[in-house]
Design an enzyme around this catalytic site. Structure first.
Site, PDB file in Angstrom:
ATOM      1  N   GLU A  42      25.085  74.641  -3.404  1.00  0.00           N
ATOM      2  CA  GLU A  42      25.406  75.939  -3.798  1.00  0.00           C
ATOM      3  C   GLU A  42      26.472  76.882  -4.863  1.00  0.00           C
ATOM      4  O   GLU A  42      26.926  76.979  -5.655  1.00  0.00           O
ATOM      5  CB  GLU A  42      23.849  76.752  -3.960  1.00  0.00           C
TER       6      GLU A  42
ATOM      7  N   PHE B 117      10.175  86.897   5.934  1.00  0.00           N
ATOM      8  CA  PHE B 117       9.145  85.805   4.560  1.00  0.00           C
ATOM      9  C   PHE B 117       7.762  85.760   6.190  1.00  0.00           C
ATOM     10  O   PHE B 117       6.845  86.302   5.471  1.00  0.00           O
ATOM     11  CB  PHE B 117       9.199  84.604   5.181  1.00  0.00           C
TER      12      PHE B 117
ATOM     13  N   ASP C  62      11.802  81.567  11.824  1.00  0.00           N
ATOM     14  CA  ASP C  62      13.755  80.562  11.836  1.00  0.00           C
ATOM     15  C   ASP C  62      13.543  80.520  13.393  1.00  0.00           C
ATOM     16  O   ASP C  62      14.848  80.384  14.282  1.00  0.00           O
ATOM     17  CB  ASP C  62      14.475  81.564  11.178  1.00  0.00           C
TER      18      ASP C  62
ATOM     19  N   ALA D 167      12.040  79.518   2.986  1.00  0.00           N
ATOM     20  CA  ALA D 167      11.211  80.250   3.481  1.00  0.00           C
ATOM     21  C   ALA D 167       9.424  80.152   3.333  1.00  0.00           C
ATOM     22  O   ALA D 167       8.719  80.756   4.664  1.00  0.00           O
ATOM     23  CB  ALA D 167      11.181  80.903   1.995  1.00  0.00           C
TER      24      ALA D 167
ATOM     25  N   GLY E 236      10.477  92.050  12.557  1.00  0.00           N
ATOM     26  CA  GLY E 236      11.367  91.134  10.593  1.00  0.00           C
ATOM     27  C   GLY E 236      10.700  91.625   9.896  1.00  0.00           C
ATOM     28  O   GLY E 236       9.432  91.487  10.261  1.00  0.00           O
TER      29      GLY E 236
END
Lengths: 422, 422
Positions: free
Chosen positions: A171, A14, A300, A316, A11
């Site tokens: 957003e 972040f 996560d 993050a 992965g």
């Protein structure tokens, strides 16, 4: 090099990148595996979905980050299992890659709470392809409305529903409303894009539940000023091609976006260890998998708590802190130094934007809202982008939008164009 | 407005846009129909395919160009026929749009000279999707080579063949070679990307046939300096998943790009008028379709000659001149003024780049090659981009690449990722 301790990282988000950074100079060789060739700066992905910035401005080829680190090998591959006994990860094509230490940082995807059949109608937002799909659907809805003569169908084409009112949902709704009210009106001749409805649905009692109540109330006021209808306390009970059922009310809405839930990647299943309801692997205080001292799970896809039981949020900074911590643990193990204590998450705060001029910041003691918060949000995000090129490109796109009101990347790309005509 | 003379324009390429511009202030209403929502700056499309610039830097929403022209309506739709008797264009969904004057500017696509079965293996380069397809395949080839242990397969993955050596083919081959030799070597651990072969195949006797012989010879020398193998005088006789047959020699090559031929859009068929071998409608000296005084055909889909029989090339300046000319004809017809004489193409010159530092310019009397030509090429192309935003963004991407050697948009996006493993 080949006889060095081999750290395999799965992965390149972040957490994974921070881990590789943290191991710079350590006596290891590292293999970083990701099924995508790029690291994605997910906090700005909603801006790709809403045509503000281009895909390449928030994505970097993972291997290009390690050009000066010859001990780091990057592989494009999809891990499908872990063989703990044989100490190897297994790729989907059957290839095996042996490890001495394994770090799983495989992230999460969106979840439909047992209603996967909603996905075709209400796409989520996790990858660049998700973002271009949402971008295409939003833009196509306006195009089709311009061609449509049936007033009911036209109204349904001009109704946009965002499901879930965390930062991403807020957003998305804010920018879609701004597009309809400010960017597009002069460009259509048959429809008035200002008639468009943008509905933000939240099953919980208030939007932006991670923020304080007054900031959340401020966000509602700002969203309503932009023209967004905010509906809290009502779950979505059905998503179809025609629209959405909110509570028990059907709303004709041809464009739905899912921002309501996440599901961890199957790391816990690969390791055959317990997971929480969202599928996150329940790890030890040092982020190792129970019973596997040489396997870490971070980001996560790990269930971690702090401050006596609160879940570490899927953001993050949390993933980065975990990556840095695991790098320290691996270093200490190799050098024989005293290992660092348990992992402790430090919550730095929560940020969210509402449209292009307002934001809210909740640092616990310190709270801020409005235009100044927006500038802080903007500067922080540019700072965290990787590399001069992207910082400059995103700053330019924003500056351009700020000056001209125009968006940089209003592209309808890929198939589907006109196929599913309303 | 509704009772004004109605000009319908099909196609928002260089010709269609120039026509709409040329009709500014004329007593007409205009409907511009395109099946894409964006105008594409095709001369730089090869740079998207080779990861130098982002998709959105060379594409603009067509309707955003006419926000200050309320008499212009933009529609996203696919025209499937023309009803000359009823004076209407027919969209694929059956909708009809009536016209007083019709301008067909529908462009061209790539052609495989009767070998359409080659298309899946050797994609052409006409749309943004084509560019991201080629970009994905080129990048995936390096990724797969890094994972591949069979040396023959690895060599085939590292062999890139560009078929057709006009400007697009030369530009693609040059940049792919530069990527392999200069951008990527430090990022791979198992393969040496400098071992990659880039083959440019041309059936004709020399590359860049539109240029003078000495410029064409210079281009060969520059390409070879970048590591490109140039093969002229040999046609490709087969394209498969494994590779390509050049003349009668099979070359294992997993990435093929088609830059060899074009086929006009079916405008001639819609009008039932004669076409040339490439499907281009043979039009009158005033660019009207024979027997249809109120229908014009312009750009790549029209066969026009100049200087006593030479075909007008399929390049942007030619389409623009035709768009401007037809706008003058329409204005004159409406005002009753004397119509302009026959259309006369003025050839301004040919430009092509070889890699990132050299170019050739052939203005007939004035010829130029090398770094200065590259700067002129670059400035000309930035000048012709639409709008400050794009000029700035492309200039920044180039400047960045020039300084760092890094490319801005090295993204593998969309499906297919790893599926068709070698």
């Amino acid at each position: 090099m080949q006889d060095r301790h081999h750290v395999v990282v799965v992965g390149g988000g972040f957490g994974g990148l921070q881990l590789v950074k943290g191991l710079a100079g350590a006596p290891v060789r590292i293999t970083l595996i990701d099924r995508r060739n790029h690291h994605l700066f997910q906090p700005l992905l909603y801006q790709v979905a809403t045509t503000l910035i281009a895909t390449s401005e928030i994505a970097w080829p993972i291997r290009s980050l390690w050009r000066d680190r010859p001990e780091v090998t990057t592989l494009l591959g999809e891990v499908s299992d872990v063989d703990e006994a044989g100490k190897a990860v297994v790729l989907r094509d059957g290839k095996r890659i042996g490890y001495d230490t394994l770090v799983l940082a495989t992230g999460a995807t969106h979840a439909y709470f047992g209603h996967d059949e909603w996905e075709p109608f209400a796409p989520g937002l996790k990858t660049l392809e998700d973002a271009t799909t949402i971008r295409r659907r939003v833009l196509l809805a306006f195009e089709r409305a311009e061609l449509e003569e049936d007033p009911d169908l036209r109204a349904a084409l001009l109704t946009f529903t965002v499901i879930g009112a965390g930062p991403t949902g807020v957003e998305l709704a804010g920018i879609i409303a701004e597009m309809a009210h400010r960017t597009l009106p002069d460009e259509f001749r048959r429809i008035d894009t200002r008639q468009a409805r943008v509905i933000l649905v939240e099953a919980g009692p208030r939007i932006l539940a991670a923020f304080s109540e007054d900031l959340s109330a401020y966000a509602v006021k700002e969203l309503e000023r932009l023209g967004v209808e905010v509906r809290t306390g009502t779950p979505v009970t059905s998503c179809t091609e025609e629209g959405v059922v909110i509570g028990d009310q059907f709303v004709g809405s041809r464009t739905l976006v899912w921002a309501a839930g996440v599901q961890a990647s199957p790391a816990a299943r690969w390791l055959d260890i317990p997971a929480d309801r969202a599928g996150r692997a329940i790890v030890g205080a040092d982020l190792t998998a129970p019973g596997h001292a040489d396997v870490f799970v971070i980001g996560d896809t790990a269930a971690v708590t702090y401050d006596g039981g609160k879940p570490v949020p899927g953001i993050a900074p949390a993933a980065k802190q975990q990556g840095a911590y695991v790098a320290d643990v691996i270093r200490a193990r190799l050098s024989g130094d005293k290992p660092p204590g348990d992992f402790r998450y430090r919550h730095q705060g929560s940020l969210a934007t509402i449209g292009r001029r307002a934001a809210i910041i909740d640092f616990g003691r310190f709270k801020l809202k409005g235009a100044l918060a927006w500038w802080i949000w903007g500067i922080a995000h540019i700072y965290f982008l990787i590399g001069t090129r992207s910082r400059f490109a995103v700053a330019w796109s924003w500056f351009w939008t700020y000056l001209s009101g125009q968006h940089s990347a209003r592209l309808i790309t890929q198939k589907e164009t006109l196929k599913e005509k309303g």
